[in-house]
Design a protein around this motif. Structure first.
Motif, mmCIF file in Angstrom:
data_model
loop_
_atom_site.group_PDB
_atom_site.id
_atom_site.type_symbol
_atom_site.label_atom_id
_atom_site.label_comp_id
_atom_site.label_asym_id
_atom_site.label_seq_id
_atom_site.Cartn_x
_atom_site.Cartn_y
_atom_site.Cartn_z
ATOM 1 N N LEU A 172 35.000 42.680 45.765
ATOM 2 C CA LEU A 172 35.903 42.684 44.457
ATOM 3 C C LEU A 172 37.068 43.755 44.484
ATOM 4 C CD1 LEU A 172 32.871 42.503 41.867
ATOM 5 C CD2 LEU A 172 34.342 40.520 43.050
ATOM 6 N N LYS A 173 36.746 44.711 44.942
ATOM 7 C CA LYS A 173 37.841 45.840 44.861
ATOM 8 C C LYS A 173 38.931 45.526 45.916
ATOM 9 C CE LYS A 173 38.966 50.704 45.913
ATOM 10 N NZ LYS A 173 38.348 52.148 46.196
ATOM 11 N N GLY A 174 38.532 45.006 47.008
ATOM 12 C CA GLY A 174 39.539 44.629 48.023
ATOM 13 C C GLY A 174 40.426 43.351 47.949
ATOM 14 N N ASN A 175 39.899 42.573 46.822
ATOM 15 C CA ASN A 175 40.528 41.429 46.505
ATOM 16 C C ASN A 175 40.818 41.225 44.668
ATOM 17 O OD1 ASN A 175 40.590 39.495 49.174
ATOM 18 N ND2 ASN A 175 38.208 40.566 48.839
ATOM 19 N N PRO A 176 41.789 42.215 44.266
ATOM 20 C CA PRO A 176 42.049 42.124 43.119
ATOM 21 C C PRO A 176 42.521 40.659 42.377
ATOM 22 C CG PRO A 176 43.528 43.547 44.031
ATOM 23 C CD PRO A 176 42.557 43.204 45.308
ATOM 24 N N THR A 177 43.306 40.095 43.218
ATOM 25 C CA THR A 177 43.710 38.984 42.760
ATOM 26 C C THR A 177 42.796 37.677 42.876
ATOM 27 O OG1 THR A 177 44.524 38.272 44.995
ATOM 28 C CG2 THR A 177 46.011 39.637 43.344
ATOM 29 N N MET A 178 41.480 37.891 43.249
ATOM 30 C CA MET A 178 40.610 36.930 43.314
ATOM 31 C C MET A 178 40.367 36.120 42.153
ATOM 32 S SD MET A 178 36.446 37.507 44.052
ATOM 33 C CE MET A 178 36.927 38.188 45.906
ATOM 34 N N THR A 179 40.343 34.843 42.115
ATOM 35 C CA THR A 179 40.151 34.131 40.674
ATOM 36 C C THR A 179 39.023 33.131 40.872
ATOM 37 O OG1 THR A 179 41.152 33.372 38.760
ATOM 38 C CG2 THR A 179 42.193 32.764 40.936
ATOM 39 N N SER A 180 38.872 32.383 39.744
ATOM 40 C CA SER A 180 37.920 31.132 39.858
ATOM 41 C C SER A 180 38.140 30.502 38.476
ATOM 42 C CB SER A 180 36.512 31.510 40.146
ATOM 43 O OG SER A 180 35.684 30.400 39.856
ATOM 44 N N HIS A 181 38.283 29.153 38.722
ATOM 45 C CA HIS A 181 38.688 28.312 37.367
ATOM 46 C C HIS A 181 37.501 28.245 36.721
ATOM 47 C CE1 HIS A 181 42.881 27.084 39.196
ATOM 48 N NE2 HIS A 181 42.935 28.254 39.014
ATOM 49 N N LYS A 182 36.584 27.859 37.323
ATOM 50 C CA LYS A 182 35.355 27.363 37.079
ATOM 51 C C LYS A 182 34.220 28.666 36.309
ATOM 52 C CE LYS A 182 31.227 24.514 37.695
ATOM 53 N NZ LYS A 182 30.482 23.581 38.719
ATOM 54 N N PHE A 183 34.429 29.587 37.252
ATOM 55 C CA PHE A 183 33.598 30.943 36.932
ATOM 56 C C PHE A 183 34.507 31.954 36.480
ATOM 57 C CE2 PHE A 183 31.648 28.371 40.550
ATOM 58 C CZ PHE A 183 30.496 27.795 39.801
ATOM 59 N N TYR A 184 35.627 31.941 35.883
ATOM 60 C CA TYR A 184 36.514 32.893 35.517
ATOM 61 C C TYR A 184 35.827 34.091 34.761
ATOM 62 C CZ TYR A 184 40.615 35.324 33.691
ATOM 63 O OH TYR A 184 41.498 36.216 33.560
ATOM 64 N N ASP A 185 35.187 33.778 33.566
ATOM 65 C CA ASP A 185 34.589 34.794 32.743
ATOM 66 C C ASP A 185 33.468 35.681 33.543
ATOM 67 O OD1 ASP A 185 35.996 34.121 30.780
ATOM 68 O OD2 ASP A 185 34.368 32.604 29.729
ATOM 69 N N THR A 186 32.738 35.006 34.385
ATOM 70 C CA THR A 186 31.695 35.946 34.985
ATOM 71 C C THR A 186 32.379 36.523 36.011
ATOM 72 O OG1 THR A 186 30.105 34.135 34.727
ATOM 73 C CG2 THR A 186 29.479 35.642 36.228
ATOM 74 N N LEU A 187 33.464 36.137 36.811
ATOM 75 C CA LEU A 187 34.034 36.803 37.837
ATOM 76 C C LEU A 187 34.736 38.349 37.309
ATOM 77 C CD1 LEU A 187 34.711 37.044 40.898
ATOM 78 C CD2 LEU A 187 36.683 35.496 40.351
ATOM 79 N N GLU A 188 35.366 37.858 35.997
ATOM 80 C CA GLU A 188 36.087 38.868 35.593
ATOM 81 C C GLU A 188 35.091 40.016 34.866
ATOM 82 O OE1 GLU A 188 39.404 39.387 35.494
ATOM 83 O OE2 GLU A 188 39.368 37.871 36.852
ATOM 84 N N GLU A 189 33.953 39.709 34.288
ATOM 85 C CA GLU A 189 33.015 40.609 34.151
ATOM 86 C C GLU A 189 32.472 41.331 35.151
ATOM 87 O OE1 GLU A 189 30.042 38.391 32.029
ATOM 88 O OE2 GLU A 189 31.581 37.686 30.412
ATOM 89 N N LEU A 190 32.476 40.824 36.287
ATOM 90 C CA LEU A 190 31.838 41.371 37.451
ATOM 91 C C LEU A 190 33.021 42.442 37.781
ATOM 92 C CD1 LEU A 190 30.166 38.666 39.758
ATOM 93 C CD2 LEU A 190 28.976 40.782 38.845
ATOM 94 N N LYS A 191 34.150 41.992 37.828
ATOM 95 C CA LYS A 191 35.247 43.144 38.383
ATOM 96 C C LYS A 191 35.181 44.220 37.118
ATOM 97 C CE LYS A 191 38.661 39.512 40.177
ATOM 98 N NZ LYS A 191 40.018 39.107 40.122
ATOM 99 N N LYS A 192 35.013 44.096 36.005
ATOM 100 C CA LYS A 192 35.068 45.084 35.203
ATOM 101 C C LYS A 192 34.016 46.140 35.330
ATOM 102 C CE LYS A 192 35.202 45.947 30.116
ATOM 103 N NZ LYS A 192 35.068 45.189 28.783
#
Length: 306
Positions: A276-296
């Motif tokens: 996650l740290k090495g790919n700060p621009t990583m995104t997902s349209h379907k799983f956006y909220d979960t991915l952002e929570e994991l990044k946080k």
């Protein structure tokens, strides 16, 4: 045409993987204002750049001396490579490691005109200037030494890739399970809403579940259970449904616990956290909220370890 041995081609691949890592890590670190080890794998390599460089050499080879031809070949070849790679990675891992949706003249967010033009210019820069000294370096290295060097690097590269691939697959599983948990919570909330609505038709239930985050949905369900607890003593219907309410409550608690344990396990893993740290621009349209929570969560965990 280029005439290189297999070990020389592999050497070029690793060299440009490293070159791309230096470029991307520097650029992203400046943008993020902190050091970022950019890329899918943890070592100092970006395979897309290595693959792109090899592709550029191959498609531009028939165009030697024709800068316009080299530019067009580079644009087309690299754009196709970027699109195919992006589509495969998103289908496999359920996330995008780059996203051009905010750029003009993009196609499905995987490629864009600006990127394609840059690939064309980079092809000219590489074939006319960068590759010549790199080629000379490869020719200077004794064949046996070169074979040994690429063999050692290949072992390390493959081991790193396998570990990073598994981390990406684990992230995919976390996202899929989180979506399944969300759907289960939505079904649970609907059932609870029906129970309350039947027991008290005057109570207004307002929900927009598809727009709710997991934490908001869970909080809403907690509130519903509190409402039910307060309403049960005065409602014969709710007392009759007590067994179902308890079953729903147990299912809710179990679902939340499993989800939290899965996410915490992911965050506590060095390789998975740094994906996650090495790919700060990583995104997902379907799983956006979960991915952002994991990044946080990953960011907060790193800060807590310092």
């Amino acid at each position: 045409m280029y005439h290189y041995t297999l070990s020389q081609w592999i050497f070029f691949f690793y060299f440009y993987c490293f070159f791309g890592w230096c470029f991307e890590s520097t650029y992203v670190s400046i943008c993020q204002k902190k050091l970022v080890n950019r890329g899918f794998i943890r070592g100092p390599f970006l395979p897309l750049y290595g693959s792109g460089a090899i592709m550029m050499l191959l498609v531009s080879s028939p165009m030697k001396g024709n800068l316009v031809g080299i530019f067009i070949a580079g644009c087309l070849g690299a754009t196709v490579l970027e699109y195919v790679t992006g589509v495969i990675m998103e289908a496999l891992f359920k996330v995008r490691y780059w996203d051009y949706s905010h750029k003009k003249f993009n196609f499905r967010g995987q490629i864009c005109l600006e990127s394609s033009l840059c690939w064309g210019l980079l092809t000219i820069l590489m074939t006319q200037f960068i590759h010549k000294p790199v080629e000379s370096l490869a020719m200077m290295i004794p064949p046996r030494v070169l074979v040994l060097a690429v063999a050692v690097i290949s072992v390390l590269f493959i081991a790193d890739f396998v570990t990073s691939f598994q981390a990406a697959m684990d992230l995919r599983d976390i996202l899929i399970k989180a979506e399944q948990a969300r759907q289960e919570l939505e079904r649970l909330q609907k059932r609870l809403d029906v129970i309350i609505a039947v027991a008290n038709s005057d109570r207004e239930i307002k929900r927009e579940k598809r727009e709710e985050r997991m934490e908001e949905l869970a909080s809403a369900i907690e509130d519903t259970f509190l409402q039910l607890r307060d309403a049960i003593p005065g409602s014969e219907l709710l007392r009759e449904k007590m067994e179902e309410i308890v079953e729903l409550r147990d299912k809710f608690i179990g679902s939340r616990r499993v989800g939290e344990e899965n996410q915490q396990s992911f965050i506590h893993s060095f390789f998975k956290r740094n994906l996650l740290k090495g790919n700060p621009t990583m995104t997902s349209h379907k799983f956006y909220d979960t991915l952002e929570e994991l990044k946080k969560s990953a960011s907060e965990y790193r800060k807590g370890k310092k």
